[in-house]
Motif scaffolding. Structure first.
Motif, short mmCIF file in Angstrom:
data_model
loop_
_atom_site.label_atom_id
_atom_site.label_comp_id
_atom_site.label_asym_id
_atom_site.label_seq_id
_atom_site.Cartn_x
_atom_site.Cartn_y
_atom_site.Cartn_z
N CYS A 13 42.58 58.25 7.84
CA CYS A 13 43.74 57.48 7.63
C CYS A 13 43.82 57.22 6.14
CB CYS A 13 43.76 56.25 8.27
SG CYS A 13 45.33 55.15 7.90
N GLY A 14 43.21 55.96 5.50
CA GLY A 14 43.47 55.86 4.23
C GLY A 14 44.93 55.14 4.05
N ALA A 15 45.73 54.83 4.76
CA ALA A 15 47.03 54.17 4.50
C ALA A 15 46.94 52.73 3.69
CB ALA A 15 47.90 53.94 5.82
N CYS A 16 45.87 52.09 4.26
CA CYS A 16 45.60 50.79 3.58
C CYS A 16 45.38 50.71 2.22
CB CYS A 16 44.71 49.95 4.32
SG CYS A 16 42.98 50.47 4.26
N CYS A 17 44.79 51.83 1.83
CA CYS A 17 44.40 51.88 0.27
C CYS A 17 45.36 52.39 -0.38
CB CYS A 17 43.23 52.90 0.30
SG CYS A 17 41.72 52.34 1.02
N ALA A 18 46.61 52.84 0.16
CA ALA A 18 47.69 53.38 -0.36
C ALA A 18 49.05 52.74 -0.40
CB ALA A 18 47.89 54.97 -0.29
N TYR A 19 49.00 51.59 0.09
CA TYR A 19 49.87 50.82 0.78
C TYR A 19 50.87 50.20 -0.47
CZ TYR A 19 52.92 47.19 3.00
OH TYR A 19 53.89 46.38 3.49
N SER A 20 50.26 49.56 -1.42
CA SER A 20 50.79 48.77 -2.20
C SER A 20 50.18 48.41 -3.40
CB SER A 20 51.39 47.35 -1.62
OG SER A 20 51.78 46.70 -2.91
N ALA A 21 50.26 48.78 -4.51
CA ALA A 21 49.64 48.28 -5.89
C ALA A 21 49.21 46.82 -6.00
CB ALA A 21 50.52 48.80 -7.10
N ASP A 22 50.19 45.86 -5.18
CA ASP A 22 49.64 44.64 -5.22
C ASP A 22 48.71 44.37 -4.14
OD1 ASP A 22 51.53 44.00 -7.27
OD2 ASP A 22 53.40 43.84 -5.92
N ARG A 55 48.63 53.78 -4.54
CA ARG A 55 47.23 54.16 -4.36
C ARG A 55 46.26 53.90 -5.24
NH1 ARG A 55 45.62 59.90 -1.78
NH2 ARG A 55 43.42 59.83 -2.46
N CYS A 56 45.10 53.42 -4.53
CA CYS A 56 44.09 52.64 -5.16
C CYS A 56 43.34 54.10 -5.67
CB CYS A 56 43.10 51.98 -4.19
SG CYS A 56 41.66 51.38 -5.09
N LEU A 57 42.82 53.97 -6.86
CA LEU A 57 42.15 54.80 -7.72
C LEU A 57 40.81 55.02 -7.06
CD1 LEU A 57 43.05 54.76 -11.34
CD2 LEU A 57 43.88 56.03 -9.82
N ALA A 58 40.08 54.09 -6.31
CA ALA A 58 39.04 54.38 -5.66
C ALA A 58 38.96 55.32 -4.38
CB ALA A 58 38.37 52.91 -5.40
N LEU A 59 40.27 55.46 -3.98
CA LEU A 59 40.35 56.33 -2.67
C LEU A 59 40.41 57.92 -3.04
CD1 LEU A 59 40.98 56.30 0.38
CD2 LEU A 59 43.46 56.58 -0.26
N ALA A 60 39.41 58.55 -2.71
CA ALA A 60 39.25 59.89 -2.52
C ALA A 60 39.76 60.55 -1.54
CB ALA A 60 37.88 60.45 -2.78
N GLY A 61 40.41 61.83 -1.39
CA GLY A 61 40.94 62.72 -0.61
C GLY A 61 42.25 62.55 -0.08
N CYS A 69 36.29 56.03 0.30
CA CYS A 69 36.34 54.88 -0.55
C CYS A 69 35.06 55.36 -1.69
CB CYS A 69 36.30 53.34 -0.33
SG CYS A 69 36.24 52.11 -1.66
N THR A 70 35.51 55.54 -2.66
CA THR A 70 34.33 55.97 -3.98
C THR A 70 33.69 54.94 -4.21
OG1 THR A 70 35.62 55.68 -5.69
CG2 THR A 70 35.44 57.91 -4.64
N ILE A 71 34.04 53.36 -3.73
CA ILE A 71 33.17 52.36 -4.28
C ILE A 71 32.98 51.49 -2.96
CG2 ILE A 71 34.02 52.17 -6.73
CD1 ILE A 71 35.72 49.89 -5.81
N TYR A 72 32.76 52.11 -1.95
CA TYR A 72 32.70 51.38 -0.53
C TYR A 72 31.76 50.22 -0.46
CZ TYR A 72 32.62 50.48 4.53
OH TYR A 72 32.77 50.14 5.53
N ASP A 73 30.48 50.23 -1.23
CA ASP A 73 29.45 49.24 -0.98
C ASP A 73 29.93 48.08 -1.96
OD1 ASP A 73 28.00 50.60 0.72
OD2 ASP A 73 26.77 51.46 -0.96
N VAL A 74 30.88 48.38 -2.83
CA VAL A 74 31.09 47.22 -3.68
C VAL A 74 32.76 46.80 -3.89
CG1 VAL A 74 29.22 47.59 -5.23
CG2 VAL A 74 31.43 48.79 -5.78
#
Length: 101
Positions: A13-22, A55-61, A69-74
């Motif tokens: 999915c990944g929608a939540c990571c690309a919903y809003s810059a806010d 879109r959050c820059l930490a999201l890959a794919g 998430c490229t920083i999932y653990d943090v």
């Protein structure tokens, strides 16, 4: 777990990571938590995650196909709190034209 959460696969999915810059804003994190997030992913004003558009820059794919998430653990608390199938998840999916179920 949210109702119907078992039918949602965050990694396709990944929608939540690309919903809003806010949305990916820091709020209750301790300084020690924030220091673990690589600087390249933190907004210039230090208020949250850095985004390219919405879109959050930490999201890959590719959103809706395969993401991670490229920083999932943090990742920050706002990211940890969004659960599959919860109202925020459904709102983000709707914004991207993805089905609720």
């Amino acid at each position: 777990m949210a109702v119907g959460a078992e039918i949602f696969d965050c990694q396709s999915c990944g929608a939540c990571c690309a919903y809003s810059a806010d949305w990916p804003r820091f709020s209750i994190e301790e300084d020690e938590q924030l220091e673990k997030i690589p600087e390249a992913f933190v907004a210039a004003d230090l208020s949250g995650m850095r985004c390219d558009g919405t879109r959050c820059l930490a999201l890959a794919g590719e959103i809706g196909k395969h993401v991670a998430c490229t920083i999932y653990d943090v990742r920050p608390e706002v990211c940890r709190e969004c659960m599959p199938g919860d109202p925020e998840c459904l709102m983000a999916r709707a914004e991207r034209g993805m089905p609720a179920i």
